[in-house]
Design an enzyme around this catalytic site. Structure first.
Site, PDB file in Angstrom:
ATOM      1  N   GLU A   1      37.090  35.977  42.180  1.00 36.19           N
ATOM      2  CA  GLU A   1      37.515  35.433  43.451  1.00 36.19           C
ATOM      3  C   GLU A   1      36.294  35.404  44.356  1.00 36.19           C
ATOM      4  O   GLU A   1      35.550  36.385  44.415  1.00 36.19           O
ATOM      5  CB  GLU A   1      38.608  36.345  44.040  1.00 36.19           C
ATOM      6  CG  GLU A   1      39.094  35.916  45.426  1.00 36.19           C
ATOM      7  CD  GLU A   1      40.186  36.852  45.970  1.00 36.19           C
ATOM      8  OE1 GLU A   1      40.278  38.012  45.508  1.00 36.19           O
ATOM      9  OE2 GLU A   1      40.941  36.416  46.861  1.00 36.19           O
TER      10      GLU A   1
ATOM     11  N   HIS B   1      41.081  40.835  38.643  1.00 31.49           N
ATOM     12  CA  HIS B   1      39.929  40.047  39.093  1.00 31.49           C
ATOM     13  C   HIS B   1      39.008  40.899  39.945  1.00 31.49           C
ATOM     14  O   HIS B   1      39.377  41.993  40.378  1.00 31.49           O
ATOM     15  CB  HIS B   1      40.371  38.785  39.854  1.00 31.49           C
ATOM     16  CG  HIS B   1      41.050  39.040  41.175  1.00 31.49           C
ATOM     17  ND1 HIS B   1      42.415  39.133  41.302  1.00 31.49           N
ATOM     18  CD2 HIS B   1      40.553  39.205  42.424  1.00 31.49           C
ATOM     19  CE1 HIS B   1      42.724  39.334  42.575  1.00 31.49           C
ATOM     20  NE2 HIS B   1      41.608  39.395  43.276  1.00 31.49           N
TER      21      HIS B   1
ATOM     22  N   HIS C   1      36.278  43.414  46.666  1.00 29.69           N
ATOM     23  CA  HIS C   1      37.303  44.287  46.082  1.00 29.69           C
ATOM     24  C   HIS C   1      37.419  44.058  44.581  1.00 29.69           C
ATOM     25  O   HIS C   1      36.951  43.055  44.053  1.00 29.69           O
ATOM     26  CB  HIS C   1      38.673  44.100  46.744  1.00 29.69           C
ATOM     27  CG  HIS C   1      39.255  42.717  46.623  1.00 29.69           C
ATOM     28  ND1 HIS C   1      39.049  41.743  47.561  1.00 29.69           N
ATOM     29  CD2 HIS C   1      40.037  42.152  45.667  1.00 29.69           C
ATOM     30  CE1 HIS C   1      39.681  40.635  47.199  1.00 29.69           C
ATOM     31  NE2 HIS C   1      40.286  40.851  46.046  1.00 29.69           N
TER      32      HIS C   1
HETATM   33 CO    CO Z   1      41.633  39.459  45.406  1.00 25.23          CO
END
Ligand code: CO
Length: 138
Positions: free
Chosen positions: A134, A83, A11
């Site tokens: 991440e 992020h 994502h």
């Molecule tokens: Co995230």
């Protein structure tokens, strides 16, 4: 150098100052399927998920007084990309390997459980082209 192989883009997370306005943009203007808000107290965020064919967008809004998103929005009041999340097979092994290669993992402890119920780690942006990354395990 020993590489840590990343997999799919899981994502992209966008910090937003107004969650319902952001939902209107993605659901209304952009025609996306958008989830109901989900509060993640441990991460200091309220999240909605936007489903795309090939990945997801997460819209992040601060939750609580010491949310990391609050500080981010102070610098960027209109919101912005916060992020990106890559998938790895074994997030703990990936973190160890990256540290061995001299990169920095944020926080001290083991991976935490992220928004999708899977273990995640965050990497120091200064070691990754200025982007907060991440890593999400399988
Ligand atoms: Co995230």
């Amino acid at each position: 150098m020993v590489s840590t192989k990343i997999g799919r883009l899981n994502h992209i997370a966008i910090a937003v100052p107004d969650l319902s306005e952001a939902v209107k943009v993605y659901r209304g203007l952009l025609g996306c399927i958008v989830s109901e808000p989900m509060a993640l107290a441990e991460h200091g965020v309220t999240i909605v998920f936007v489903e795309l064919d090939n990945t997801k967008i997460e819209l992040l809004h601060p939750l609580g007084s010491d949310s990391p998103i609050e500080k981010f929005l102070q610098k960027r009041p209109g919101g912005g990309v916060h992020h990106i999340c890559y998938e790895v097979e074994d997030v703990e092994a990936a973190g160890r390997q990256l540290v061995q290669e001299g990169a920095r993992v944020l926080g001290d402890g083991p991976p935490r459980i992220g928004a999708h119920g899977k273990p995640v780690l965050f990497l120091e942006p200064r070691d990754f082209c200025g982007t907060l990354i991440e890593l999400e395990g399988a």
